[in-house]
Design an enzyme around this catalytic site. Structure first.
Site, PDB file in Angstrom:
ATOM      1  N   ALA A   1      68.451  83.330  41.207  1.00 32.88           N
ATOM      2  CA  ALA A   1      68.013  84.684  41.542  1.00 32.88           C
ATOM      3  C   ALA A   1      69.007  85.642  40.902  1.00 32.88           C
ATOM      4  O   ALA A   1      70.128  85.255  40.556  1.00 32.88           O
ATOM      5  CB  ALA A   1      68.012  84.846  43.054  1.00 32.88           C
TER       6      ALA A   1
ATOM      7  N   GLY B   1      67.784  79.637  42.459  1.00 37.41           N
ATOM      8  CA  GLY B   1      66.370  79.982  42.377  1.00 37.41           C
ATOM      9  C   GLY B   1      65.701  79.406  41.149  1.00 37.41           C
ATOM     10  O   GLY B   1      64.476  79.268  41.105  1.00 37.41           O
TER      11      GLY B   1
ATOM     12  N   GLU C   1      64.816  75.969  42.237  1.00 36.39           N
ATOM     13  CA  GLU C   1      63.777  76.143  43.257  1.00 36.39           C
ATOM     14  C   GLU C   1      62.430  76.449  42.607  1.00 36.39           C
ATOM     15  O   GLU C   1      61.395  75.926  43.017  1.00 36.39           O
ATOM     16  CB  GLU C   1      64.171  77.240  44.238  1.00 36.39           C
ATOM     17  CG  GLU C   1      65.334  76.817  45.142  1.00 36.39           C
ATOM     18  CD  GLU C   1      65.852  77.950  45.998  1.00 36.39           C
ATOM     19  OE1 GLU C   1      66.218  79.004  45.423  1.00 36.39           O
ATOM     20  OE2 GLU C   1      65.879  77.793  47.223  1.00 36.39           O
TER      21      GLU C   1
ATOM     22  N   GLU D   1      74.276  77.865  45.626  1.00 41.32           N
ATOM     23  CA  GLU D   1      74.328  79.064  46.458  1.00 41.32           C
ATOM     24  C   GLU D   1      75.530  79.078  47.394  1.00 41.32           C
ATOM     25  O   GLU D   1      76.038  80.133  47.737  1.00 41.32           O
ATOM     26  CB  GLU D   1      73.035  79.196  47.277  1.00 41.32           C
ATOM     27  CG  GLU D   1      71.827  79.593  46.484  1.00 41.32           C
ATOM     28  CD  GLU D   1      71.097  78.426  45.839  1.00 41.32           C
ATOM     29  OE1 GLU D   1      71.698  77.330  45.696  1.00 41.32           O
ATOM     30  OE2 GLU D   1      69.933  78.603  45.452  1.00 41.32           O
TER      31      GLU D   1
HETATM   32  N1  T1G Z   1      72.410  86.753  38.421  1.00 43.72           N
HETATM   33  C1  T1G Z   1      72.833  87.805  37.694  1.00 43.72           C
HETATM   34  N2  T1G Z   1      73.734  87.706  36.675  1.00 43.72           N
HETATM   35  C2  T1G Z   1      74.201  86.475  36.394  1.00 43.72           C
HETATM   36  C3  T1G Z   1      73.803  85.334  37.118  1.00 43.72           C
HETATM   37  C4  T1G Z   1      72.866  85.506  38.178  1.00 43.72           C
HETATM   38  N3  T1G Z   1      72.397  84.473  38.883  1.00 43.72           N
HETATM   39  N4  T1G Z   1      74.475  84.265  36.589  1.00 43.72           N
HETATM   40  C5  T1G Z   1      75.239  84.729  35.591  1.00 43.72           C
HETATM   41  N5  T1G Z   1      75.073  86.050  35.462  1.00 43.72           N
HETATM   42  C6  T1G Z   1      75.724  86.921  34.469  1.00 43.72           C
HETATM   43  C7  T1G Z   1      77.219  86.946  34.631  1.00 43.72           C
HETATM   44  O1  T1G Z   1      77.594  87.897  35.599  1.00 43.72           O
HETATM   45  C8  T1G Z   1      77.669  87.308  33.225  1.00 43.72           C
HETATM   46  O2  T1G Z   1      77.451  88.713  33.083  1.00 43.72           O
HETATM   47  C9  T1G Z   1      76.642  86.618  32.344  1.00 43.72           C
HETATM   48  O3  T1G Z   1      75.501  86.352  33.181  1.00 43.72           O
HETATM   49  C10 T1G Z   1      77.145  85.301  31.779  1.00 43.72           C
HETATM   50  O4  T1G Z   1      77.591  84.545  32.904  1.00 43.72           O
HETATM   51  C11 T1G Z   1      67.210  82.448  46.046  1.00 43.72           C
HETATM   52  C12 T1G Z   1      69.787  83.062  46.468  1.00 43.72           C
HETATM   53  C13 T1G Z   1      74.732  80.226  34.617  1.00 43.72           C
HETATM   54  C14 T1G Z   1      76.597  78.548  34.621  1.00 43.72           C
HETATM   55  O5  T1G Z   1      74.972  80.882  41.459  1.00 43.72           O
HETATM   56  O6  T1G Z   1      77.057  79.738  37.436  1.00 43.72           O
HETATM   57  O7  T1G Z   1      69.495  81.758  43.237  1.00 43.72           O
HETATM   58  O8  T1G Z   1      79.850  89.339  32.622  1.00 43.72           O
HETATM   59  O9  T1G Z   1      79.970  84.414  32.119  1.00 43.72           O
HETATM   60  O10 T1G Z   1      80.122  80.804  31.703  1.00 43.72           O
HETATM   61  O11 T1G Z   1      68.126  80.364  46.484  1.00 43.72           O
HETATM   62  O12 T1G Z   1      76.797  82.235  35.021  1.00 43.72           O
HETATM   63  O13 T1G Z   1      78.247  88.954  30.729  1.00 43.72           O
HETATM   64  O14 T1G Z   1      77.977  90.952  32.227  1.00 43.72           O
HETATM   65  O15 T1G Z   1      79.114  82.939  33.999  1.00 43.72           O
HETATM   66  O16 T1G Z   1      77.979  80.527  30.341  1.00 43.72           O
HETATM   67  C15 T1G Z   1      72.344  80.982  42.185  1.00 43.72           C
HETATM   68  C16 T1G Z   1      75.565  81.676  38.776  1.00 43.72           C
HETATM   69  C17 T1G Z   1      72.138  82.435  42.434  1.00 43.72           C
HETATM   70  C18 T1G Z   1      74.538  80.616  39.136  1.00 43.72           C
HETATM   71  C19 T1G Z   1      76.568  80.413  32.970  1.00 43.72           C
HETATM   72  N6  T1G Z   1      72.825  80.768  40.843  1.00 43.72           N
HETATM   73  N7  T1G Z   1      75.875  81.673  37.362  1.00 43.72           N
HETATM   74  O17 T1G Z   1      77.958  80.368  32.849  1.00 43.72           O
HETATM   75  O18 T1G Z   1      78.350  82.565  31.615  1.00 43.72           O
HETATM   76  S1  T1G Z   1      71.685  82.776  44.094  1.00 43.72           S
HETATM   77  C20 T1G Z   1      74.142  80.770  40.593  1.00 43.72           C
HETATM   78  C21 T1G Z   1      76.665  80.701  36.816  1.00 43.72           C
HETATM   79  C22 T1G Z   1      70.116  82.101  44.213  1.00 43.72           C
HETATM   80  C23 T1G Z   1      68.195  81.442  45.556  1.00 43.72           C
HETATM   81  C24 T1G Z   1      69.594  81.902  45.574  1.00 43.72           C
HETATM   82  C25 T1G Z   1      77.009  80.895  35.364  1.00 43.72           C
HETATM   83  C26 T1G Z   1      76.212  80.003  34.411  1.00 43.72           C
HETATM   84  P1  T1G Z   1      78.442  89.543  32.090  1.00 43.72           P
HETATM   85  P2  T1G Z   1      78.872  83.610  32.708  1.00 43.72           P
HETATM   86  P3  T1G Z   1      78.659  81.015  31.554  1.00 43.72           P
END
Ligand code: T1G
Length: 698
Positions: free
Chosen positions: A63, A102, A105, A125
């Protein structure tokens, strides 16, 4: 016209492609477009099935976390996931990169999942203080079983495509081009009469899941998840998958998710997610700044820190030359590195061959000529200014032009060190934290003349060696230690005031710290703090200041390494020592320190608010760029729990008015010397603002 997805028919298969850089987060726009694409699929007679795939470097990474603090717009992700599953046309999710949160999911809402071998899938999450909130706690157990699902959600760690295939999370691995492979797979499923497999309709395999299972599982994770709120919520939601209908359990998941999302824990952990990405954004060092090529590294000093620093680079595949003053020192250092690696072998994390390969990447030398060709030299000698100046003078004479000369100093004036060289623009601080091969934090200290490309290179090196690099300015103790000093100071004073160290440590531990302040001092060595206090040139004159560190150090009670410090040690077990409190009472009497009673709340306030007040000063002086940078330092280098968000986020969530009022209370009791509220804190408290708000609106 949808701008986040495209829809194309290939051989009777609708290919729905999401394109939302950088990580295809499931933003409102993406959800709306997917909703429309599913309606189109249903109405499109030329489409017999569909493939959901993503452009760019990864499948949906979750998400959109940036939307969490805003009202959620329709369609909500859970509803979209159900819509995917309700499709009467078979849908295959095609995964590359990481399908996370998400993203996974959504893939589990599809009827089949395929992935390239390098793909990873997970529900991380918990790292954001959340639980999967779009039916993940219900669908993953149905595909992978309860224990595997719990392990994945509680750890937050993604699994490989092969692991996912074995667990039943994906049904096929696609070698070669994913898009064409997924289309072929969808066609084969169709031609083979494969059923529309709706995961929500699968039974949760309950074998081995008896009444005690979930309580036992919760007990088993307790140590690792101490203090965190979300893990127990995950267990409850998975338990609902067993005990409730799918429809009811999804409602339970939603309730548990909402409780997490509203928690201070999740606000803290989401803050850190972005703060840890902000730290590499330096206002006057653009991302386009060229970095120097670091192919070889030299480390000066093969002591504990030098050895750990060396291992970081070897582990990243960069050869290291290690310089010591003599063969005996080298042998000790190399032996210590080998011993550290052999622990990894014993634990099965490394093979003997890999150990020898790692050791083969280290060249021990005793002559400075041996480091002349290094691209990056890191000095890790004794924490003494004269010794460091001598080393840097030699490096200046010896090292090739363009080499970066870094000091691992933990507090000393980098500008003074740089001034002994002819190339201060190439001098930078790289402050590692013990144990250097394990702690993630790297304080990168910019000197007055440090060049922008040197800073950019140091940040890139931090990423390469898997450290969290935070840029700080020059002052005594930089950011971490400078703010840790008041925390230690208050713990020390409370001991003189008659509050036993074990009580202060317990309160700090219960607040969430990995160890209490006295245990930390005994671990690092009281002599380390004794030397730091003496190196602090403009330290205010206060005979009470850390008095017990001086007394115990001069008695030779240095902590764990001497079997006794503030505590006595039976092996590694810390045992309160009545003698120490007797000494404290004697010292207090001599110094005129009153014996007092304090509440647990006061202990937390004096430890944390003194640190926060110093943090406000660090921000005012520009030693740290953002409050979030300070928070990243403390959760990655000082054992502060992520669910507190770091000292500055904790202050914001406590309310700066409350922090200011408490500091004023302690100023009234102890005077201005240590408890003068920082003007920035006083101003923001008065304006009802936060450090974060100030930082974003400067
Ligand atoms: N939402 C918005 N921005 C995100 C994002 C996300 N989920 N994930 C990464 N970004 C942005 C990050 O801030 C950065 O921005 C850029 O993308 C590159 O990220 C309903 C509630 C995917 C493994 O927890 O683990 O789904 O600094 O530097 O090292 O159940 O990003 O460039 O402006 O980390 O290559 C669950 C979180 C969400 C995954 C890539 N998902 N992301 O790593 O790049 S909650 C996560 C990561 C959810 C549902 C629930 C990593 C990555 P900027 P990066 P990277």
């Amino acid at each position: 016209m949808p701008d986040k997805t495209s829809y194309e028919i290939v051989d009777g298969i609708a290919v729905i492609t999401i394109d939302n850089p950088p990580v295809n987060a499931m933003s409102t726009a993406v959800r709306k477009d997917c909703w429309a694409a599913l309606d189109k699929l249903a109405a499109d007679s030329s489409a017999q099935a569909a493939v959901l795939i993503c452009a760019g470097r990864t499948f949906i990474a979750g998400a959109d976390i940036t939307e969490f603090d805003k009202p959620i717009e329709d369609p909500w992700l859970p509803a979209l996931v159900e819509k995917f599953e309700a499709s009467d046309k078979l849908i295959v999710a095609a995964i590359h990169g990481t399908a996370l949160g998400g993203g996974l999911e959504t893939a589990m809402g599809c009827h089949y999942r395929c992935a390239v071998p390098a793909a990873r899938v997970g529900l991380p999450e918990v790292n954001l203080g959340l639980i999967p909130g779009a039916t993940g706690t219900q669908r993953l157990p149905r595909l992978a079983g309860v224990r595997k699902a719990l392990d994945m959600m509680i750890s937050g760690r993604p699994v490989s495509a092969a692991d996912a295939l074995e667990a039943g999370i994906v049904e096929k691995i696609i070698d070669g081009d994913l898009r064409s492979g997924a289309i072929t797979y969808a066609r084969a499923l169709l031609d083979g009469g494969a059923p529309i497999k709706r995961v929500s309709q699968l039974e949760v395999a309950a074998d081995g899941i008896d009444d005690e299972f979930f309580s036992e599982y919760a007990k088993g994770m307790a140590r690792k998840t101490r203090g965190f709120f979300a893990p127990a919520q995950i267990v409850k939601s998975v338990e609902a998958a067993i005990n409730e209908s799918y429809e009811d359990a999804v409602k339970t998941e939603r309730r548990l998710f909402d409780e997490c999302k509203a928690s201070t824990h999740s606000r803290s952990q989401r803050h850190l997610f972005f703060a840890e990405r902000e730290v590499s954004k330096i206002p006057d060092v653009p991302r386009t700044t060229p970095v120097r090529d670091i192919k070889s590294v030299a480390v000066i000093g093969a002591g504990t820190m030098g050895g750990g620093i060396t291992m970081n680079f070897v582990n990243a595949g960069i050869p290291v030359t290690v310089l010591e003053v003599d063969e005996a020192g080298l042998a000790r250092g190399m032996g210590s590195i080998r011993k550290n690696y052999s622990v990894a072998v014993d634990k099965g994390r490394m093979t003997e061959a890999q150990l020898e390969q790692a050791m083969g990447m280290i060249t021990p030398v005793t002559d400075y000529a041996g480091v002349a060709g290094a691209d990056l030299v890191i000095e890790a000698v004794f924490e003494n200014m004269d010794i460091k100046k001598d080393v840097f003078a030699k490096l200046d004479e010896t090292c090739k032009q363009g080499a970066i000369l870094a000091s691992n100093t933990s507090s000393l004036d980098l500008d003074e060190i740089a001034a002994v060289t002819s190339r201060p623009q190439d001098v930078i601080g790289m402050h590692f934290f013990a144990p250097a091969n394990i702690m993630k934090l790297l304080e990168i200290v910019r000197g007055r003349e440090t060049a922008a490309d040197v800073i950019a290179t140091a940040l890139a090196v931090a990423k390469k060696i898997r450290k969290t690099g935070v840029l700080v300015g020059v002052c005594f103790g930089f950011v971490g230690n400078r703010m840790f000093f008041p925390y230690i100071r208050e713990a020390q004073l409370m001991m003189l005031e008659g509050i036993p160290p074990e009580r202060v440590d317990q309160v700090a531990f219960d607040w969430g710290m990995a160890m209490g302040p006295h245990a930390v001092m005994d671990l690092s060595g009281l002599d380390v703090f004794y030397k730091l206090n003496n190196e602090w040139r403009d330290r205010p004159d206060d005979p009470v200041y850390c008095r017990m560190i001086n007394v115990l150090s001069e008695m030779g009670r240095l902590g764990q390494k001497t079997g006794a410090g503030t505590y006595r040690y039976e092996g590694r077990k810390a045992v309160p020592d009545p003698e120490v409190m007797d000494i404290a009472r004697r010292e207090a009497q001599a110094l005129g320190v009153q014996q007092i009673e304090v509440s647990d709340e006061e202990i937390v306030e004096r430890l944390l608010f003194s640190m926060i007040n110093e943090g406000a000063r660090v921000l005012e002086e520009g030693i740290a760029i953002r409050p979030g940078d300070i928070d990243v330092i403390f959760v990655n280098g000082y054992g502060m729990p992520r669910y507190r968000g770091g000292p500055m986020k904790y202050a914001d969530m406590t309310g700066l008015d409350k922090v200011y009022a408490a500091i004023s209370k302690y100023r009234d009791r102890y005077g201005d010397l240590w408890w003068t509220p920082t003007p920035l804190l006083e101003r923001l408290a008065g304006e009802g603002r936060t450090f974060q708000d100030w930082s974003e609106n400067r």
